[in-house]
Design a protein around this motif. Structure first.
Motif, PDB file in Angstrom:
ATOM      1  N   TYR A  24       0.834  -1.211   0.000  1.00  0.00           N
ATOM      2  CA  TYR A  24       0.000   0.000   0.000  1.00  0.00           C
ATOM      3  C   TYR A  24       0.865   1.256   0.000  1.00  0.00           C
ATOM      4  O   TYR A  24       0.650   2.182  -0.794  1.00  0.00           O
ATOM      5  CB  TYR A  24      -0.923  -0.029   1.216  1.00  0.00           C
ATOM      6  N   LEU A  25       1.856   1.289   0.879  1.00  0.00           N
ATOM      7  CA  LEU A  25       2.707   2.480   0.975  1.00  0.00           C
ATOM      8  C   LEU A  25       3.542   2.668  -0.282  1.00  0.00           C
ATOM      9  O   LEU A  25       3.717   3.792  -0.758  1.00  0.00           O
ATOM     10  CB  LEU A  25       3.605   2.372   2.206  1.00  0.00           C
ATOM     11  N   ASP A  26       4.066   1.563  -0.817  1.00  0.00           N
ATOM     12  CA  ASP A  26       4.838   1.657  -2.063  1.00  0.00           C
ATOM     13  C   ASP A  26       3.965   2.187  -3.193  1.00  0.00           C
ATOM     14  O   ASP A  26       4.405   3.008  -4.012  1.00  0.00           O
ATOM     15  CB  ASP A  26       5.412   0.288  -2.448  1.00  0.00           C
ATOM     16  N   PHE A  27       2.735   1.705  -3.238  1.00  0.00           N
ATOM     17  CA  PHE A  27       1.807   2.137  -4.283  1.00  0.00           C
ATOM     18  C   PHE A  27       1.501   3.630  -4.139  1.00  0.00           C
ATOM     19  O   PHE A  27       1.435   4.370  -5.122  1.00  0.00           O
ATOM     20  CB  PHE A  27       0.512   1.324  -4.193  1.00  0.00           C
ATOM     21  N   GLN A  28       1.283   4.054  -2.905  1.00  0.00           N
ATOM     22  CA  GLN A  28       0.923   5.437  -2.660  1.00  0.00           C
ATOM     23  C   GLN A  28       2.074   6.410  -2.930  1.00  0.00           C
ATOM     24  O   GLN A  28       1.843   7.561  -3.294  1.00  0.00           O
ATOM     25  CB  GLN A  28       0.458   5.614  -1.206  1.00  0.00           C
ATOM     26  N   SER A  29       3.288   5.950  -2.739  1.00  0.00           N
ATOM     27  CA  SER A  29       4.432   6.869  -2.737  1.00  0.00           C
ATOM     28  C   SER A  29       4.645   7.582  -4.065  1.00  0.00           C
ATOM     29  O   SER A  29       4.642   8.805  -4.133  1.00  0.00           O
ATOM     30  CB  SER A  29       5.701   6.120  -2.334  1.00  0.00           C
ATOM     31  N   SER A  51       4.796  10.332   0.431  1.00  0.00           N
ATOM     32  CA  SER A  51       5.460   9.715   1.587  1.00  0.00           C
ATOM     33  C   SER A  51       6.061  10.757   2.517  1.00  0.00           C
ATOM     34  O   SER A  51       6.084  10.575   3.737  1.00  0.00           O
ATOM     35  CB  SER A  51       6.527   8.714   1.141  1.00  0.00           C
ATOM     36  N   ASP A  52       6.539  11.867   1.976  1.00  0.00           N
ATOM     37  CA  ASP A  52       7.120  12.920   2.812  1.00  0.00           C
ATOM     38  C   ASP A  52       6.069  13.534   3.743  1.00  0.00           C
ATOM     39  O   ASP A  52       6.394  14.002   4.837  1.00  0.00           O
ATOM     40  CB  ASP A  52       7.721  14.029   1.944  1.00  0.00           C
ATOM     41  N   LEU A  53       4.829  13.530   3.298  1.00  0.00           N
ATOM     42  CA  LEU A  53       3.759  14.170   4.060  1.00  0.00           C
ATOM     43  C   LEU A  53       2.975  13.187   4.932  1.00  0.00           C
ATOM     44  O   LEU A  53       2.349  13.595   5.906  1.00  0.00           O
ATOM     45  CB  LEU A  53       2.788  14.877   3.108  1.00  0.00           C
ATOM     46  N   SER A  54       2.995  11.909   4.577  1.00  0.00           N
ATOM     47  CA  SER A  54       2.171  10.935   5.302  1.00  0.00           C
ATOM     48  C   SER A  54       2.963  10.119   6.315  1.00  0.00           C
ATOM     49  O   SER A  54       2.377   9.488   7.205  1.00  0.00           O
ATOM     50  CB  SER A  54       1.497   9.974   4.312  1.00  0.00           C
ATOM     51  N   ILE A  55       4.285  10.111   6.198  1.00  0.00           N
ATOM     52  CA  ILE A  55       5.113   9.277   7.076  1.00  0.00           C
ATOM     53  C   ILE A  55       6.192  10.139   7.723  1.00  0.00           C
ATOM     54  O   ILE A  55       6.861  10.926   7.049  1.00  0.00           O
ATOM     55  CB  ILE A  55       5.780   8.129   6.292  1.00  0.00           C
ATOM     56  N   ASP A  56       6.347   9.973   9.018  1.00  0.00           N
ATOM     57  CA  ASP A  56       7.445  10.645   9.708  1.00  0.00           C
ATOM     58  C   ASP A  56       7.909   9.760  10.855  1.00  0.00           C
ATOM     59  O   ASP A  56       7.555   8.569  10.911  1.00  0.00           O
ATOM     60  CB  ASP A  56       7.023  12.035  10.193  1.00  0.00           C
ATOM     61  N   ASP A  57       8.677  10.294  11.770  1.00  0.00           N
ATOM     62  CA  ASP A  57       9.229   9.482  12.860  1.00  0.00           C
ATOM     63  C   ASP A  57       8.148   8.908  13.772  1.00  0.00           C
ATOM     64  O   ASP A  57       8.381   7.943  14.495  1.00  0.00           O
ATOM     65  CB  ASP A  57      10.200  10.322  13.701  1.00  0.00           C
ATOM     66  N   ASN A  58       6.988   9.514  13.749  1.00  0.00           N
ATOM     67  CA  ASN A  58       5.895   9.043  14.603  1.00  0.00           C
ATOM     68  C   ASN A  58       5.035   7.982  13.930  1.00  0.00           C
ATOM     69  O   ASN A  58       4.074   7.501  14.517  1.00  0.00           O
ATOM     70  CB  ASN A  58       5.004  10.219  15.002  1.00  0.00           C
ATOM     71  N   GLY A  59       5.354   7.637  12.687  1.00  0.00           N
ATOM     72  CA  GLY A  59       4.571   6.633  11.976  1.00  0.00           C
ATOM     73  C   GLY A  59       3.885   7.229  10.772  1.00  0.00           C
ATOM     74  O   GLY A  59       4.358   8.191  10.171  1.00  0.00           O
ATOM     75  N   ARG A  60       2.753   6.667  10.425  1.00  0.00           N
ATOM     76  CA  ARG A  60       2.030   7.093   9.220  1.00  0.00           C
ATOM     77  C   ARG A  60       0.709   7.731   9.592  1.00  0.00           C
ATOM     78  O   ARG A  60      -0.059   7.208  10.396  1.00  0.00           O
ATOM     79  CB  ARG A  60       1.778   5.892   8.311  1.00  0.00           C
ATOM     80  N   CYS A  61       0.426   8.871   8.990  1.00  0.00           N
ATOM     81  CA  CYS A  61      -0.876   9.519   9.145  1.00  0.00           C
ATOM     82  C   CYS A  61      -1.238  10.140   7.795  1.00  0.00           C
ATOM     83  O   CYS A  61      -0.650  11.151   7.398  1.00  0.00           O
ATOM     84  CB  CYS A  61      -0.852  10.587  10.233  1.00  0.00           C
ATOM     85  N   ASP A  62      -2.181   9.509   7.088  1.00  0.00           N
ATOM     86  CA  ASP A  62      -2.534  10.020   5.762  1.00  0.00           C
ATOM     87  C   ASP A  62      -3.840  10.796   5.778  1.00  0.00           C
ATOM     88  O   ASP A  62      -4.542  10.887   4.776  1.00  0.00           O
ATOM     89  CB  ASP A  62      -2.582   8.898   4.723  1.00  0.00           C
ATOM     90  N   ASN A  63      -4.153  11.393   6.925  1.00  0.00           N
ATOM     91  CA  ASN A  63      -5.256  12.343   6.984  1.00  0.00           C
ATOM     92  C   ASN A  63      -4.888  13.563   6.133  1.00  0.00           C
ATOM     93  O   ASN A  63      -3.806  14.141   6.285  1.00  0.00           O
ATOM     94  CB  ASN A  63      -5.508  12.749   8.438  1.00  0.00           C
TER      95      ASN A  63
END
Length: 524
Positions: free
Chosen positions: A330-335, A438-450
């Motif tokens: 999913y993440l690879d597809f979204q990136s 990916s730069d906006l949805s994933i960070d050190d705290n995990g994933r948030c794609d809101n």
């Protein structure tokens, strides 16, 4: 008399709906109604290593079944199911004729030999044994012939065609049945277990009945009202009626209908089953249903994208659900990684020295419309909407990260004012501004794609510290969450999502961002 028998699996397969917690009296009542209905086999539940609970249809041994089994059984026989690696066969008493008559043993394609060794052990204890390999649609013809050869050597009571993921079509049934019929020892009964992913179970059962030559006995599984882990099973009341009409069946449908009315309807109200898009998609690719569930619950993918992701799942990953695996796909597809450095620089210039207002699609945009407009009119702004185009507000940019939302508005989007994250690259290739998902949805705290969180992070990358936000209300399970009803989705999250987003909002504030809420929000 027909060579085809019916096996009711309500208490076993239906238990996936209610964690097998039917209640002691309900279990006894259902068994007695099925006996009265003259069902040939009743599966009373699972044999499993467990802590025995009289209200549940799960047992450590046959002795624990004695309280639910009546003395008068008519011609009905009783079975239980065991997954070989979840039950210690040493707990199973030798057959004595007082409890169950048969044990149905299941195993996966990767542990066939272990499963068949278990089958042999149960048979040696004196029980009739059904051999139920999981996901027969996952076997090639050569693999199916290999397992049939091994089964013939053990000679169990029955061998079942189990359509675990509900992906079977008519031509599949014809092919598999032909291989089994012509190669399985003639003394071994053929079983059929269907699921309702493609709303095909009743039609396939009729087709299967027409295939019978009369030279071999068969057993068809069904459950009352189709009760079973969504999307459910073949309905017992329907196949009983069909057998009565077409096969000189001896079944009394009325007690089953009474059992449905008294007990099963209640369970369906609590946890519904039946045809569902998630399970149709999983059946299309013959996958474990949880893969489609995972993607649908995102609420951010359109049907084309879900199909594209499901089609990537490797054969050796189809049978057993692997959440880590599907999340990576999913993440690879979204990136869809792009070089967005020039885009960020252009946005910086357009946003510089402006008051930034973010409009999220919460219902407060309507209820606080006058207050929001008053604030807008008080200064020079850049207004950016998140995953929608507002009707009552003039915007400078629209940011989209959700394919479903983009599809809904793409005819009205001004491409020169459109910012998309790179997961929408195919749909929004004409957008003026494309930034890395990916730069906006994933960070050190995990994933948030809101989407609103992703937009705030984008503004932070553009050097913005003060952001005014309206319509970022938070989810209310009992309330009106969106400015427009078209946005309402069964995948809308509740309290847990509020907690998760609140944490991201707090983290953004801790990173020196000043988030000023213009309307009430659960994230303040």
């Amino acid at each position: 008399m027909s060579q085809i028998k019916l096996l009711d699996c309500t208490l076993r397969d239906g238990g996936y709906i209610n964690d097998w917690n039917f209640g002691f009296q309900t279990i006894r009542s259902l068994i007695r109604k099925l006996i009265e209905a003259q069902v040939d086999y009743v599966e009373v539940g699972f044999l499993r290593n467990c802590e025995y609970n009289a209200d549940k249809a799960v047992f450590n041994n046959c002795s624990e079944m004695i309280p639910i089994l009546p003395d008068k059984r008519g011609n009905t026989k009783f079975t239980a199911m065991a997954l070989h690696n979840k039950y210690d066969v040493e707990k199973l008493e030798d057959y004595d004729g007082d409890t169950i008559d048969a044990v149905r043993v299941t195993f996966h394609d990767y542990d066939i030999d272990e499963g068949l060794a278990f089958v042999k052990s149960v048979k040696e204890k004196g029980y009739q044994v059904f051999c139920n390999p999981i996901n027969i649609m996952g076997y090639t013809d050569a693999q199916l012939l290999q397992i049939i050869d091994k089964v013939n050597q053990i000679k169990p009571y029955a061998f079942s065609i189990v359509d675990t993921f509900g992906s079977m079509m008519k031509e599949d049934l014809l092919r598999i049945y032909s291989l089994v019929e012509h190669n399985l020892n003639k003394d071994i009964i053929i079983g059929l277990h269907l699921h309702e992913n493609l709303a095909q179970s009743y039609a396939l059962a009729q087709e299967y009945i027409e295939l019978q030559s009369g030279n071999r006995k068969s057993v068809i599984d069904a459950s009352m009202f189709g009760m079973g882990r969504a999307p459910g099973n073949l309905c017992m009341e329907l196949i009983m009626d069909y057998m009565n009409r077409k096969q000189e069946g001896h079944y009394n449908v009325n007690p089953v209908l009474d059992g449905i009315d008294e007990h099963i309807v209640h369970f369906k109200e609590i946890e519904p089953w039946g045809y569902n898009i998630a399970y149709a998609l999983s059946a299309k690719y013959n996958l474990h249903r949880n893969y489609a569930e995972y993607l649908l619950e995102k609420g951010r993918l359109n049907a084309k994208q879900i199909n594209q992701i499901l089609s990537q799942i490797e054969t050796n990953k189809k049978t057993v659900y692997d959440e880590t695996y599907i999340e990576k796909i999913y993440l690879d597809f979204q990136s869809n990684i792009v070089d967005d450095s020039d885009t960020i620089n252009v946005l910086k210039k357009k946003l510089d020295k402006k008051r930034i207002i973010v409009l999220a699609p919460g219902s407060s945009l309507s209820s606080y419309k006058d207050d929001i407009h008053k604030f807008i009119n008080s200064g020079e702004n850049v207004i950016i909407s998140a995953n929608f185009i507002p009707i009552n507000y003039k915007i400078d940019f629209a940011f989209f990260s959700n394919a479903r939302r983009y599809d809904a508005w793409k005819e009205q989007i001004d491409e020169k004012k459109c910012i998309i994250s790179s997961n929408l690259l195919e749909e929004g290739r004409k957008a003026e501004f494309i930034v890395n998902y990916s730069d906006l949805s994933i960070d050190d705290n995990g994933r948030c794609d809101n989407c609103t969180i992703m937009l705030i992070k984008l503004l932070r990358k553009c050097g913005i510290q003060d952001i005014y936000i309206a319509g970022f209300d938070g989810y209310d399970e009992a309330g009106n969450n969106y400015i427009d009803t078209y946005m309402v989705s069964i995948h809308t999250k509740g309290k847990e999502e509020n907690v998760r987003i609140k944490k991201y909002v707090d983290d953004l504030k801790d990173s020196m961002m000043n988030l000023i809420f213009l309307t009430p929000s659960k994230y303040e």
